[in-house]
Design an enzyme around this catalytic site. Structure first.
Site, PDB file in Angstrom:
ATOM      1  N   GLU A 288      -7.852  13.353 -12.253  1.00 27.39           N
ATOM      2  CA  GLU A 288      -8.885  13.400 -11.204  1.00 27.39           C
ATOM      3  C   GLU A 288      -8.578  12.220 -10.296  1.00 27.39           C
ATOM      4  O   GLU A 288      -8.842  11.075 -10.640  1.00 27.39           O
ATOM      5  CB  GLU A 288     -10.269  13.319 -11.863  1.00 27.39           C
ATOM      6  N   CYS A 322     -15.028   8.944  -5.457  1.00 30.44           N
ATOM      7  CA  CYS A 322     -13.889   9.778  -5.031  1.00 30.44           C
ATOM      8  C   CYS A 322     -14.362  10.938  -4.169  1.00 30.44           C
ATOM      9  O   CYS A 322     -13.576  11.501  -3.409  1.00 30.44           O
ATOM     10  CB  CYS A 322     -13.178  10.370  -6.235  1.00 30.44           C
TER      11      CYS A 322
HETATM   12  C1  SIN Z   1     -15.785   9.869  -9.006  1.00 35.18           C
HETATM   13  O1  SIN Z   1     -15.982   9.284  -7.958  1.00 35.18           O
HETATM   14  O2  SIN Z   1     -14.676   9.854  -9.558  1.00 35.18           O
HETATM   15  C2  SIN Z   1     -16.846  10.629  -9.755  1.00 35.18           C
HETATM   16  C3  SIN Z   1     -17.974  10.966  -8.925  1.00 35.18           C
HETATM   17  C4  SIN Z   1     -18.958  11.884  -9.583  1.00 35.18           C
HETATM   18  O3  SIN Z   1     -18.819  12.307 -10.746  1.00 35.18           O
HETATM   19  O4  SIN Z   1     -19.915  12.203  -8.884  1.00 35.18           O
END
Ligand code: SIN
Length: 516
Positions: A288, A322
């Site tokens: 991810e 992210c």
């Molecule tokens: C992430 O920013 O990697 C995870 C964000 C989320 O689970 O909402």
């Protein structure tokens, strides 16, 4: 301003910075004095251990720069011990009946609920996240323990008649992949562990977790929860290490033939490196990685709703997610109205230490992050963007603070439109047509999340199909949920986490041809 000049500027700031701390905010080692989930040792094979050479590294409060604790700075030696412990426990865990695995996860869920305030406090101190968001993350993270406790009971296979032989059957069973290495990031120090470990444990896989060096304390607090839940020794291991040792610990996990699966959340360059290392043992892999989310507002949208969505999507976790909006594209018909409403909201954001509950933004994780935001702001302005709010470092709050910032009329080729910022910078670019904005949105190499606001039904179908992203929010700025498959396309990664699909990442399908 160049990268070097910004760094030099940061160093020359008055030290110590005049911190704008609320009276309820404790600092330094005092901060977590009464927190019984605070651990200063790593957790391997059901035991709390130091590094073999006794080395430690400091964990800092990014809001003040004060040291909170020191934890073991482990190397490949301890990583191999953790892999060995997990390998020894693997067979027993894989054979543990589904209801028992489910009960362990339910126990962990209950313990997280009972200790939620202490977990939130640790998270805010080591990651800088505002306390309300840390409390939200405890709930969100725990939803994965709850979800996978339920999914554990639903592991099933298939049985089929043989197409031509009377005395034959086909049977398909799901088996655990085996020992799983989980490398987790600092921006969601709890939820990224529970999302991965919940699925792995439910599937019957033992785990070795390597948390980010900025936020090992939350990972160790979860290890305390695993210990309280009486998970068998070796099923849940946490190896801590500094940035200096991160590469060798990561390599040990990726190159070991006893580790059968790697799940990594972090940057695209690191993910690519780990991906290639995992090739040597043909490991199962979930990645991810970075995003560069477009947030598109069409003329038909409800402007107030879109502004509200943009605020949540952009500034959650001080812009360090992210999936947060990185490129805001607004159609010309509502451009001025959207920008002026957004400017009002950005100017009203209160920021400071995360333990002061009146703050909705905290510090960035470290100096490198501050430098990057400043570079993106300066680059946008140098290409003709207008600064509507913020735009500067905020050293009077602490070493890693940056003002919530809005720039409008951003050029399509500005850095912020090409790279993920990971900070509190909202950058708005005007567009004219649907085709134009889809091509801008899809022009990047990554494809994690994308968002758009529209009240035109045909457009909603067209655009959600045309956007090359793994997750799409339509008239919605915050889309994460334990029910939904989380993951990206293109260079944003492979595999999905959470949801009914997440457990499959930790399972092998075995086909048995039965002849009797
Ligand atoms: C992430 O920013 O990697 C995870 C964000 C989320 O689970 O909402």
């Amino acid at each position: 301003m160049s990268y070097m000049m910004i760094r030099a500027g940061l160093r020359s700031l008055s030290v110590p910075a005049k911190l704008q701390l609320n009276r309820m905010v404790r600092t330094g080692v005092d901060a977590l004095r009464n927190n019984t989930l605070l651990a200063s040792q790593a957790y391997i094979n059901g035991k709390w251990v130091t590094a073999e050479n006794k080395a430690t590294f400091e964990v800092y409060d990014p809001a003040t720069g004060d040291s909170l604790a020191a934890v073991p700075d482990m190397t490949s030696t301890e990583t191999e011990e953790a892999i060995k412990a997990a390998s020894c426990a693997q067979n027993g865990w894989a054979k543990t009946p589904l209801k028992e695995r489910s009960a362990f996860l339910t126990k962990m869920k209950t313990l997280v609920d009972e200790n939620s305030e202490m977990l939130a406090e640790i998270m805010t101190y080591e990651s800088g996240k505002p306390i309300a968001e840390s409390r939200g993350e405890v709930k969100y993270g725990n939803s994965f323990f709850e979800w996978f406790a339920e999914e554990a009971k639903r592991i099933r296979g298939d049985a089929m008649l043989h197409p031509v032989k009377r005395d034959s059957r086909y049977m398909i069973v799901r088996q655990p992949v085996g020992v799983s290495a989980l490398i987790t990031p600092w921006n969601f120090p709890l939820a990224m562990i529970t999302r991965k470990a919940g699925a792995a444990l439910a599937a019957g896989c033992c785990v070795v977790i390597k948390p980010a060096e900025d936020t090992p304390l939350t990972a160790l607090a979860i290890a305390k929860i695993a210990e309280k839940a009486k998970l068998p020794a070796g099923v849940f291991n946490v190896v801590t290490c500094s940035r200096k040792n991160a590469e060798s610990v990561g390599e040990t996990l990726c190159l070991s033939s006893d580790v059968r699966k790697l799940s990594f959340t972090g940057s695209t360059p690191v993910g690519k490196h780990l991906y290639s290392l995992c090739g040597s043992t043909v490991k199962r892999i979930s990645l991810e990685l970075g995003g560069n989310a477009p947030f598109i507002v069409f003329d038909s949208a409800d402007v107030d709703k879109a502004v509200q969505g943009a605020m949540g999507c952009k500034f959650r976790n001080t812009g360090q997610t992210c999936v947060c909006a990185n490129r805001i594209f607004v159609q010309s018909g509502i451009y001025n109205s959207f920008c002026s409403k957004l400017a009002e909201k950005v100017k009203s954001l209160k920021y400071g230490h995360g333990m002061d509950p009146t703050n909705s933004l905290g510090p960035l994780i470290n100096e490198r992050a501050v430098v990057k935001v400043k570079e993106h702001v300066d680059d946008a302005i140098s290409r003709g963007a207008a600064l509507q709010a913020g735009g500067h470092l905020a050293p009077e709050f602490g070493p890693n603070f940056f003002q919530p910032t809005l720039v409008t009329d951003v050029a399509v080729d500005a850095l912020v439109n090409r790279e993920e910022t990971f900070g509190p910078l909202a950058a708005v670019t005007k567009f004219e047509t649907e085709d134009e904005v889809i091509s801008m949105a899809n022009s990047v190499k990554v494809g994690l999340a994308g968002y758009f606001y529209s009240n035109n039904a045909a457009q909603i179908f067209r655009v959600s199909e045309a956007l090359e992203f793994g997750m799409i929010g339509v008239n919605e700025g915050v889309i994460s949920s334990e029910l939904a498959p989380f993951g990206g396309v293109k260079e944003s990664g492979v595999g999905r986490e959470g949801s009914m699909y997440g457990i499959e990442e930790y399972q092998e399908l075995k086909y048995v041809n039965l002849n009797f």
